[in-house]
Design an enzyme around this catalytic site. Structure first.
Site, PDB file in Angstrom:
ATOM      1  N   THR A 299      -5.487 -13.920 -13.990  1.00  0.00           N
ATOM      2  CA  THR A 299      -6.914 -13.652 -14.095  1.00  0.00           C
ATOM      3  C   THR A 299      -7.340 -12.575 -13.103  1.00  0.00           C
ATOM      4  O   THR A 299      -6.604 -12.203 -12.191  1.00  0.00           O
ATOM      5  CB  THR A 299      -7.728 -14.937 -13.841  1.00  0.00           C
ATOM      6  OG1 THR A 299      -7.353 -15.478 -12.576  1.00  0.00           O
ATOM      7  CG2 THR A 299      -7.479 -15.962 -14.930  1.00  0.00           C
TER       8      THR A 299
ATOM      9  N   LYS B  45      -4.360 -11.865  -6.379  1.00  0.00           N
ATOM     10  CA  LYS B  45      -4.296 -11.849  -4.910  1.00  0.00           C
ATOM     11  C   LYS B  45      -5.205 -12.886  -4.263  1.00  0.00           C
ATOM     12  O   LYS B  45      -4.905 -13.398  -3.180  1.00  0.00           O
ATOM     13  CB  LYS B  45      -4.675 -10.452  -4.414  1.00  0.00           C
ATOM     14  CG  LYS B  45      -3.705  -9.369  -4.839  1.00  0.00           C
ATOM     15  CD  LYS B  45      -4.277  -7.978  -4.653  1.00  0.00           C
ATOM     16  CE  LYS B  45      -5.307  -7.643  -5.717  1.00  0.00           C
ATOM     17  NZ  LYS B  45      -4.721  -7.479  -7.056  1.00  0.00           N
TER      18      LYS B  45
ATOM     19  N   GLU C 156       5.110 -12.385  -6.284  1.00  0.00           N
ATOM     20  CA  GLU C 156       5.624 -11.051  -5.957  1.00  0.00           C
ATOM     21  C   GLU C 156       4.681  -9.936  -6.388  1.00  0.00           C
ATOM     22  O   GLU C 156       4.512  -8.940  -5.690  1.00  0.00           O
ATOM     23  CB  GLU C 156       6.996 -10.852  -6.611  1.00  0.00           C
ATOM     24  CG  GLU C 156       7.732  -9.611  -6.139  1.00  0.00           C
ATOM     25  CD  GLU C 156       8.159  -9.695  -4.670  1.00  0.00           C
ATOM     26  OE1 GLU C 156       7.477  -9.067  -3.829  1.00  0.00           O
ATOM     27  OE2 GLU C 156       9.133 -10.388  -4.368  1.00  0.00           O
TER      28      GLU C 156
ATOM     29  N   VAL D  49       1.332  -7.853  -4.377  1.00  0.00           N
ATOM     30  CA  VAL D  49       1.381  -6.688  -3.488  1.00  0.00           C
ATOM     31  C   VAL D  49       2.476  -5.747  -3.970  1.00  0.00           C
ATOM     32  O   VAL D  49       3.622  -6.152  -4.132  1.00  0.00           O
ATOM     33  CB  VAL D  49       1.654  -7.103  -2.022  1.00  0.00           C
ATOM     34  CG1 VAL D  49       1.678  -5.873  -1.119  1.00  0.00           C
ATOM     35  CG2 VAL D  49       0.600  -8.091  -1.533  1.00  0.00           C
TER      36      VAL D  49
ATOM     37  N   GLY E  58      -4.874   1.606 -16.179  1.00  0.00           N
ATOM     38  CA  GLY E  58      -4.759   0.159 -16.046  1.00  0.00           C
ATOM     39  C   GLY E  58      -4.490  -0.321 -14.634  1.00  0.00           C
ATOM     40  O   GLY E  58      -4.128  -1.484 -14.437  1.00  0.00           O
TER      41      GLY E  58
ATOM     42  N   GLU F  30      -9.020  -2.616 -10.639  1.00  0.00           N
ATOM     43  CA  GLU F  30      -9.507  -3.967 -10.844  1.00  0.00           C
ATOM     44  C   GLU F  30     -10.597  -3.956 -11.920  1.00  0.00           C
ATOM     45  O   GLU F  30     -11.129  -2.897 -12.276  1.00  0.00           O
ATOM     46  CB  GLU F  30     -10.093  -4.528  -9.538  1.00  0.00           C
ATOM     47  CG  GLU F  30      -9.056  -4.860  -8.477  1.00  0.00           C
ATOM     48  CD  GLU F  30      -8.201  -6.057  -8.851  1.00  0.00           C
ATOM     49  OE1 GLU F  30      -8.637  -6.867  -9.688  1.00  0.00           O
ATOM     50  OE2 GLU F  30      -7.090  -6.178  -8.311  1.00  0.00           O
TER      51      GLU F  30
ATOM     52  N   ASP G 156      -9.533  -5.133  -2.482  1.00  0.00           N
ATOM     53  CA  ASP G 156      -8.170  -5.320  -2.983  1.00  0.00           C
ATOM     54  C   ASP G 156      -7.159  -5.155  -1.847  1.00  0.00           C
ATOM     55  O   ASP G 156      -6.253  -5.973  -1.681  1.00  0.00           O
ATOM     56  CB  ASP G 156      -7.886  -4.312  -4.102  1.00  0.00           C
ATOM     57  CG  ASP G 156      -6.432  -4.323  -4.546  1.00  0.00           C
ATOM     58  OD1 ASP G 156      -6.061  -5.199  -5.337  1.00  0.00           O
ATOM     59  OD2 ASP G 156      -5.671  -3.439  -4.101  1.00  0.00           O
TER      60      ASP G 156
ATOM     61  N   LYS H  33      -4.429  -7.903  -0.079  1.00  0.00           N
ATOM     62  CA  LYS H  33      -2.997  -7.627   0.076  1.00  0.00           C
ATOM     63  C   LYS H  33      -2.590  -7.646   1.556  1.00  0.00           C
ATOM     64  O   LYS H  33      -1.516  -8.151   1.902  1.00  0.00           O
ATOM     65  CB  LYS H  33      -2.672  -6.278  -0.554  1.00  0.00           C
ATOM     66  CG  LYS H  33      -2.845  -6.257  -2.065  1.00  0.00           C
ATOM     67  CD  LYS H  33      -2.673  -4.860  -2.637  1.00  0.00           C
ATOM     68  CE  LYS H  33      -2.827  -4.861  -4.151  1.00  0.00           C
ATOM     69  NZ  LYS H  33      -2.757  -3.501  -4.727  1.00  0.00           N
TER      70      LYS H  33
END
Length: 312
Positions: A68, A97, A121, A124, A178, A181, A192, A196
């Site tokens: 999501t 995240k 995985e 990040v 793509g 966010e 974002d 991370k």
């Protein structure tokens, strides 16, 4: 590896949740012109995410793939999805995240309690095996700091502004690739990268940070002239994440910084991501992911799935 996963359920924000009790082979879906529509036609509609997870468990599903969109304020509703799946003895792979940044230790403890795995995985640097590298190949290396370019959207937008494009054009191109966010300002305002950075600090430096603790400054207030002049003088501005231990305290920040030509992060062009790890046993280790696209994120999720199957 010789495994053929069956998809027991698919849920999307717009179309809702659907369960196919017998499971559908991914090879069949790959040859459908509209695989999501085909799955929904043959599936049973489920009203809520919690009921969807329960129905998947009943249908024999053993893993939830949670993808999501990011909520940088509390990690919901993804956090609730993952919590419910782990509590139901279902392995979880996520590329989101938020839950990892806000509740990593809680989710890891929950997974251990129910004898399942929680892997992330792709949160990040997409499919680059950063966490697997630390877990399986560098178990005693002693990482004590890192510096990184982690947000591909901000790097791309800054690169395009340097070339004469507008901020809006940069955002549109990031969305077309793509990599942005759902709300691109989560990228450009540094959220974002903060997520991370929090995850990296907690996993690699054994921290207990939450996103509000990480100092944050995005690129919103940089003028096009400021960005272009910095690039022309050989010190392009990029959104830099960093964390280190100082006097026993872990500190982390995300902010735009000019990069000199001898800076290891200077290799980052376009959407390229870079991270330099400062270690006790191996000195400086630098990893570069050149121009990632959505496929790399998908690969990261696939690699987590394979890791879980191998460890079973």
């Amino acid at each position: 590896m010789g495994f053929r996963p069956l998809i027991s359920g698919i849920g999307t924000r717009r179309q809702g949740y659907f369960i196919h009790a017998a499971g559908i082979d991914v090879e069949w879906l790959a040859h459908e012109p509209d695989p999501l529509h085909s799955f929904m036609q043959q599936g049973i509609h489920i009203d809520t995410a919690e009921a969807f997870i329960d129905a998947g468990k009943t249908a024999g599903a053993s893993l939830l793939l949670e993808l999501t969109a990011l909520n940088p304020h509390d990690g919901q509703p993804a956090l609730a999805h993952i919590h419910h799946a782990l509590s139901s003895c279902i392995d979880v792979v996520t590329a989101n995240k938020g839950p990892v940044a806000f509740a990593l230790r809680e989710l890891q403890a929950l997974a251990q309690q129910h004898h399942v795995q929680f892997r992330f995985e792709s949160t990040v640097m997409d499919g680059l095996p950063l966490f697997n590298l630390a877990q399986f190949s560098l178990p005693a290396v002693g990482i004590h700091a890192f510096r990184a370019l982690l947000n591909t959207t901000s790097s791309l937008v800054l690169s395009l502004i340097e070339q004469g494009h507008t901020l809006e054009e940069g955002i549109r191109q990031a969305q077309a690739l793509g990599v942005a966010e759902a709300d691109p300002w989560y990228d450009l305002d540094g959220w974002d990268a903060v997520m991370k950075t929090t995850i990296l600090a907690n996993v690699l430096l054994d921290g207990q940070l939450t996103p509000p603790i990480v100092k944050r400054e995005g690129i919103r207030n940089l003028s096009p002239d400021e960005i272009r002049i910095a690039a022309q003088t050989g010190t392009p501005i990029r959104l830099v994440s960093q964390a280190s231990r100082k006097d026993g305290q872990l500190v982390a920040e995300v902010r735009p910084r000019p990069l000199s030509q001898d800076d290891m992060l200077h290799v980052g062009k376009g959407t390229t991501s870079v991270i330099s790890l400062e270690t006790e046993a191996m000195g400086t280790i630098t990893l570069v992911e050149h121009e990632p696209v959505v496929l790399q994120t998908a690969y990261g999720a696939l690699s987590d799935l394979i890791t879980i199957l191998r460890q079973r």
